[in-house]
Design a protein around this motif. Structure first.
Motif, PDB file in Angstrom:
ATOM      1  N   ASP A 109       7.132   8.379  28.608  1.00 40.00           N
ATOM      2  CA  ASP A 109       7.039   8.615  27.213  1.00 40.00           C
ATOM      3  C   ASP A 109       8.324   7.854  26.472  1.00 40.00           C
ATOM      4  N   ILE A 110       8.487   7.343  25.513  1.00 36.87           N
ATOM      5  CA  ILE A 110       9.400   6.822  24.689  1.00 36.87           C
ATOM      6  C   ILE A 110       9.866   7.564  23.726  1.00 36.87           C
ATOM      7  N   VAL A 111      10.984   8.169  23.652  1.00 36.89           N
ATOM      8  CA  VAL A 111      11.366   8.982  22.306  1.00 36.89           C
ATOM      9  C   VAL A 111      12.608   8.522  22.008  1.00 36.89           C
ATOM     10  N   SER A 112      13.104   8.713  20.640  1.00 35.23           N
ATOM     11  CA  SER A 112      14.372   8.652  19.899  1.00 35.23           C
ATOM     12  C   SER A 112      14.822  10.217  19.404  1.00 35.23           C
ATOM     13  N   LYS A 113      15.328  10.833  20.301  1.00 34.80           N
ATOM     14  CA  LYS A 113      16.017  12.059  19.881  1.00 34.80           C
ATOM     15  C   LYS A 113      17.562  12.142  19.995  1.00 34.80           C
ATOM     16  N   VAL A 114      18.128  13.098  19.191  1.00 36.05           N
ATOM     17  CA  VAL A 114      19.679  13.018  19.175  1.00 36.05           C
ATOM     18  C   VAL A 114      19.817  14.732  19.235  1.00 36.05           C
ATOM     19  N   ASP A 115      20.875  15.157  20.328  1.00 34.42           N
ATOM     20  CA  ASP A 115      21.118  16.387  20.578  1.00 34.42           C
ATOM     21  C   ASP A 115      21.969  16.901  19.265  1.00 34.42           C
ATOM     22  N   LYS A 116      21.398  17.876  18.761  1.00 37.14           N
ATOM     23  CA  LYS A 116      22.003  18.486  17.377  1.00 37.14           C
ATOM     24  C   LYS A 116      23.390  18.854  17.559  1.00 37.14           C
ATOM     25  N   GLN A 117      23.509  19.551  18.607  1.00 38.78           N
ATOM     26  CA  GLN A 117      24.791  20.147  19.271  1.00 38.78           C
ATOM     27  C   GLN A 117      25.825  19.374  19.332  1.00 38.78           C
ATOM     28  N   GLU A 118      25.431  18.142  20.003  1.00 40.36           N
ATOM     29  CA  GLU A 118      26.606  17.186  20.396  1.00 40.36           C
ATOM     30  C   GLU A 118      26.872  16.444  19.102  1.00 40.36           C
ATOM     31  N   VAL A 119      26.132  16.461  18.010  1.00 42.37           N
ATOM     32  CA  VAL A 119      26.518  15.950  16.664  1.00 42.37           C
ATOM     33  C   VAL A 119      27.416  16.785  15.951  1.00 42.37           C
ATOM     34  N   ALA A 120      27.219  18.297  16.055  1.00 46.58           N
ATOM     35  CA  ALA A 120      27.837  19.168  15.549  1.00 46.58           C
ATOM     36  C   ALA A 120      29.535  19.218  16.223  1.00 46.58           C
ATOM     37  N   ASN A 121      29.491  19.185  17.599  1.00 46.83           N
ATOM     38  CA  ASN A 121      30.564  18.947  18.192  1.00 46.83           C
ATOM     39  C   ASN A 121      31.579  17.993  17.892  1.00 46.83           C
ATOM     40  N   ALA A 122      30.773  16.727  17.783  1.00 48.68           N
ATOM     41  CA  ALA A 122      31.663  15.499  17.292  1.00 48.68           C
ATOM     42  C   ALA A 122      31.885  15.813  15.937  1.00 48.68           C
ATOM     43  N   LEU A 123      31.255  16.153  15.130  1.00 55.15           N
ATOM     44  CA  LEU A 123      31.897  16.255  13.510  1.00 55.15           C
ATOM     45  C   LEU A 123      33.132  17.324  13.638  1.00 55.15           C
ATOM     46  N   HIS A 124      32.907  18.463  14.371  1.00 56.35           N
ATOM     47  CA  HIS A 124      34.025  19.296  14.345  1.00 56.35           C
ATOM     48  C   HIS A 124      35.191  18.707  14.949  1.00 56.35           C
ATOM     49  N   GLN A 125      35.058  18.052  15.955  1.00 58.39           N
ATOM     50  CA  GLN A 125      36.147  17.135  16.451  1.00 58.39           C
ATOM     51  C   GLN A 125      36.897  16.109  15.407  1.00 58.39           C
ATOM     52  N   ALA A 126      35.932  15.450  14.706  1.00 57.28           N
ATOM     53  CA  ALA A 126      36.468  14.535  13.572  1.00 57.28           C
ATOM     54  C   ALA A 126      37.008  15.454  12.477  1.00 57.28           C
ATOM     55  N   GLN A 127      36.523  16.443  12.124  1.00 59.81           N
ATOM     56  CA  GLN A 127      37.169  17.096  11.355  1.00 59.81           C
ATOM     57  C   GLN A 127      38.610  17.643  11.515  1.00 59.81           C
ATOM     58  N   LYS A 128      38.692  18.020  12.748  1.00 63.39           N
ATOM     59  CA  LYS A 128      39.960  18.464  13.327  1.00 63.39           C
ATOM     60  C   LYS A 128      40.889  17.231  13.338  1.00 63.39           C
TER      61      LYS A 128
END
Length: 155
Positions: free
Chosen positions: A1-20
């Motif tokens: 199967d070919i999918v296109s998914k993103v780990d939401k937790q990793e996006v949230a972690n990246a966002l928090h690091q960027a905020q900091k």
């Protein structure tokens, strides 16, 4: 199967690091630069366009460090009064036109016994030979597509 998914937790972690980082960096002081979740979208604000783009660059670097492809990030800047805003959204799933394009690529350039079927927002590739499936994977990794692809359920 070919999918296109993103780990939401990793996006949230990246966002928090960027905020900091935005709150601590000297060049973002006094320009009203901030990055935050706004429902499903990520909103970047600053009083100058180059500062907003710099915040977007910080966020993109954090996403890359966390293993998230920038192909899944969709950003569109616009002016809102005195400040510049960039609204980013995370793309998940393979759009119908992209799925048709990938399926056609597999049919045209892939091995003979391989069949690709579109199932919702994913693509199922079937073949009798594992070698054919591996050649399809390498073909798609080498192709310049606009979506971030993952290969799951490999049997």
């Amino acid at each position: 199967d070919i999918v296109s998914k993103v780990d939401k937790q990793e996006v949230a972690n990246a966002l928090h690091q960027a905020q900091k980082e935005v709150s601590q960096r000297y060049d973002f002081r006094g320009v009203g630069a901030e990055i935050d979740f706004s429902g499903e979208k990520i909103l970047i604000k600053a009083n100058a366009q180059e500062r907003a783009l710099a915040v977007l660059d910080v966020f993109q670097s954090k996403l890359v460090k966390r293993g998230i492809s920038l192909k899944s990030l969709d950003a569109d800047p616009y002016a809102s009064g005195k400040e510049t805003r960039i609204e980013c959204s995370i793309k998940e799933g393979i759009a119908q036109d992209q799925a048709k394009k990938i399926s056609k690529l597999i049919r045209d350039e892939g091995p003979k016994g391989v069949k690709a079927t579109i199932q919702g927002d994913e693509l199922r590739v079937s073949s009798k030979s594992r070698d054919d499936l591996q050649s399809v994977i390498s073909l798609l990794k080498g192709a310049d597509l606009d979506v971030d692809l993952q290969f799951v359920n490999y049997r």
